[in-house]
Write a protein that holds these residues in place. Structure first.
Motif, PDB file in Angstrom:
ATOM      1  N   THR A 180      14.696  32.795  40.956  1.00  7.85           N
ATOM      2  CA  THR A 180      13.997  32.224  39.808  1.00  7.85           C
ATOM      3  C   THR A 180      13.835  33.287  38.720  1.00  7.85           C
ATOM      4  O   THR A 180      14.139  34.464  38.921  1.00  7.85           O
ATOM      5  N   GLU A 186      20.745  25.941  38.040  1.00  5.51           N
ATOM      6  CA  GLU A 186      19.882  24.902  37.447  1.00  5.51           C
ATOM      7  C   GLU A 186      19.565  23.822  38.489  1.00  5.51           C
ATOM      8  O   GLU A 186      19.613  22.624  38.218  1.00  5.51           O
ATOM      9  N   GLN A 231      16.917  22.793  39.625  1.00  4.84           N
ATOM     10  CA  GLN A 231      15.766  21.937  39.341  1.00  4.84           C
ATOM     11  C   GLN A 231      16.179  20.594  38.743  1.00  4.84           C
ATOM     12  O   GLN A 231      15.441  19.615  38.835  1.00  4.84           O
ATOM     13  N   LYS A 256      16.208  17.151  40.520  1.00  2.50           N
ATOM     14  CA  LYS A 256      15.039  16.263  40.516  1.00  2.50           C
ATOM     15  C   LYS A 256      15.385  14.928  39.856  1.00  2.50           C
ATOM     16  O   LYS A 256      14.680  13.925  40.044  1.00  2.50           O
ATOM     17  N   GLY A 307      17.283  28.740  39.208  1.00  3.21           N
ATOM     18  CA  GLY A 307      16.865  27.913  38.087  1.00  3.21           C
ATOM     19  C   GLY A 307      15.686  28.526  37.350  1.00  3.21           C
ATOM     20  O   GLY A 307      14.980  29.395  37.878  1.00  3.21           O
ATOM     21  N   VAL A 324      12.421  27.807  36.530  1.00  5.48           N
ATOM     22  CA  VAL A 324      11.333  26.911  36.898  1.00  5.48           C
ATOM     23  C   VAL A 324      10.039  27.700  37.057  1.00  5.48           C
ATOM     24  O   VAL A 324      10.057  28.891  37.355  1.00  5.48           O
ATOM     25  N   SER A 366       5.825  24.841  40.233  1.00  4.85           N
ATOM     26  CA  SER A 366       6.413  23.522  40.010  1.00  4.85           C
ATOM     27  C   SER A 366       6.599  22.785  41.328  1.00  4.85           C
ATOM     28  O   SER A 366       6.752  23.389  42.389  1.00  4.85           O
ATOM     29  N   ILE A 372       9.131  21.103  42.259  1.00  2.09           N
ATOM     30  CA  ILE A 372      10.485  21.213  42.785  1.00  2.09           C
ATOM     31  C   ILE A 372      10.585  22.424  43.734  1.00  2.09           C
ATOM     32  O   ILE A 372      11.333  22.394  44.708  1.00  2.09           O
ATOM     33  N   ILE A 373       9.795  23.477  43.469  1.00  5.30           N
ATOM     34  CA  ILE A 373       9.748  24.629  44.370  1.00  5.30           C
ATOM     35  C   ILE A 373       9.169  24.202  45.718  1.00  5.30           C
ATOM     36  O   ILE A 373       9.699  24.539  46.785  1.00  5.30           O
ATOM     37  N   ASP A 382       4.780  17.614  35.796  1.00  6.71           N
ATOM     38  CA  ASP A 382       5.898  17.795  36.728  1.00  6.71           C
ATOM     39  C   ASP A 382       7.179  18.146  35.986  1.00  6.71           C
ATOM     40  O   ASP A 382       7.893  19.092  36.347  1.00  6.71           O
ATOM     41  N   ASN A 416       8.973  21.850  36.037  1.00  7.52           N
ATOM     42  CA  ASN A 416      10.304  21.944  36.631  1.00  7.52           C
ATOM     43  C   ASN A 416      11.339  22.492  35.656  1.00  7.52           C
ATOM     44  O   ASN A 416      12.386  22.990  36.075  1.00  7.52           O
ATOM     45  N   GLN A 417      11.044  22.407  34.358  1.00  5.86           N
ATOM     46  CA  GLN A 417      11.953  22.968  33.354  1.00  5.86           C
ATOM     47  C   GLN A 417      11.566  24.392  32.967  1.00  5.86           C
ATOM     48  O   GLN A 417      12.212  24.995  32.105  1.00  5.86           O
TER      49      GLN A 417
END
Length: 395
Positions: free
Chosen positions: A44, A177, A179, A182, A210, A212, A216, A218-219, A356, A360-361
């Motif tokens: 990350t 990328e 993430q 998702k 990614g 992120v 987040s 997504i992690i 969210d 995530n971005q």
């Protein structure tokens, strides 16, 4: 003339700088491939910090006994106009695996008949051959009814390639990328699918990377205690250059840029040691004068779109609600969840969705004061300058 590129150059070695510690750390993990221990990593870092550049360099420097794949999810999503599916990702991965083995002609010839045979076995029903993805010059169909067979074939293929060759010791697959996964219908199920195959393979390493936020969802989805990999991914954060590293980088790579002491302090405060911003700002500064604090401020104000170009693209993809959320955080120096729900004219479910999506971005993060804040100072500066100049925020 020296150039500090703001996009991926062809000659990576020519423009690469530092990162020795990061390279050694990642290569130490990757070296376990030859001992039948599959490395699994999560890389990350801030946008523009150089994660992709670093990983491209690491993959390029692997020996001929290691095959490598670099899968960019943003490229797949762009080709599909934002409509990402598991099948699209798997087919793109298969295509990149094909590209990897084609670099080794001996392995390529050995696998032509095997891959061709397996692809033909996928041909059951409801095919559409218009997808323009070829593997070994065979059009790969859009799979409608046998996702199980497609996923099994693609996910098992790298290990089978290693097992079939005395010359190949391992396979490294980078998913950049990540993430953006998702956006598929059931991302958690897709991560569990990948996990189910990786735990049965001993010579295939996966690197997810990614931009992120560390907090987040997504992690947690991929590497949290309840996530697919359950904390098994080695997590490495790529940090920006330090003040001294930035100074050395400018001295070595720039076209003779000069600064006063305060000028360089301002330069570092603006770029925060993030290579993308360093290169962008360096490209517009005069190289025939000593840049002081005022020159840095004025140059940045007049050319903010050029320095913050990636945010123009990202801003254009955001929903109006996400933009309102960002502006509120900007104007209030962050906010907690309770304040956001009380002050923003959006429902609680919408605010949850914004949090969210933006986490995530890598656009927002949850800080130690238990507030949501913007994670990138350049985004803040771009928005402030555009408001000061135009009287309103970018549309």
């Amino acid at each position: 003339m020296k150039i500090m590129p703001i996009s991926m150059p062809k000659d990576i070695d020519k423009y690469f700088f530092n990162r020795i510690k990061d390279i050694n750390m990642i290569n130490t993990q990757l070296s376990t491939l030859k001992f039948d221990i599959p490395p699994q990593m999560l890389i990350t870092g801030y946008r523009g910090v150089g994660k992709t550049f670093l990983l491209r360099k690491i993959l390029k420097d692997q020996g001929n006994n290691i095959l490598t794949v670099f899968l960019d999810i943003s490229e797949i999503m762009g080709r599909q106009k934002g409509k990402l599916t598991e099948e699209k990702v798997l087919k793109a991965l298969l295509n990149e695996i094909n590209n990897a083995i084609s670099q080794n002609q001996q392995s390529y010839k050995k696998w032509i008949s095997k891959i061709t045979s397996n692809i033909k076995k996928l041909e059951l029903k409801n095919y559409d051959f218009s997808d323009n993805i070829d593997v070994l010059d065979i059009p790969l169909p859009v799979i409608k009814d046998n996702y199980d067979k497609l996923s099994k074939f693609v996910m098992e293929l790298p290990q089978k390639i290693v097992d079939s060759s005395d010359e190949i010791d391992g396979f490294i697959i980078v998913i950049d990328e990540f993430q953006l996964l998702k956006n598929i219908e059931k991302p958690d199920a897709f991560f569990w699918l990948m996990r189910s195959y990786t735990q049965k393979q001993f010579n295939v390493g996966y690197i997810f990377t990614g931009s992120v936020s560390k907090t987040s969802d997504i992690i947690n989805m991929i590497n949290g205690q309840e996530g697919a990999f359950g904390g098994r991914l080695i997590q490495i954060n790529i940090e920006p250059f330090t003040f001294d590293e930035t100074k050395r980088y400018i001295d070595e790579k720039s076209n003779n840029l000069k600064f006063t002491d305060n000028g360089f302090k301002r330069f570092y405060a603006c770029t925060r040691g993030i290579p993308l911003y360093i290169n962008s700002l360096s490209s517009i500064l005069p190289n025939n004068v000593v840049c002081d604090e005022d020159i840095i401020k004025q140059t940045l104000k007049l050319n903010i779109d050029q320095v913050a170009m990636m945010w123009i693209y990202i801003w254009g993809r955001l929903s109006q609600g996400e933009k309102d959320f960002i502006v509120y955080l900007l104007e209030n120096d962050g906010a907690n969840r309770e304040t956001l729900e009380a002050q923003l004219d959006y429902s609680k479910s919408s605010i949850s969705r914004f949090i969210d999506s933006l986490s995530n971005q890598g656009i927002i993060e949850f800080n130690r004061d238990k507030k949501f804040v913007l994670s990138d100072k350049m985004l803040q500066l771009w928005l402030k300058i555009k408001f000061e100049t135009n009287g309103f925020y970018p549309l």
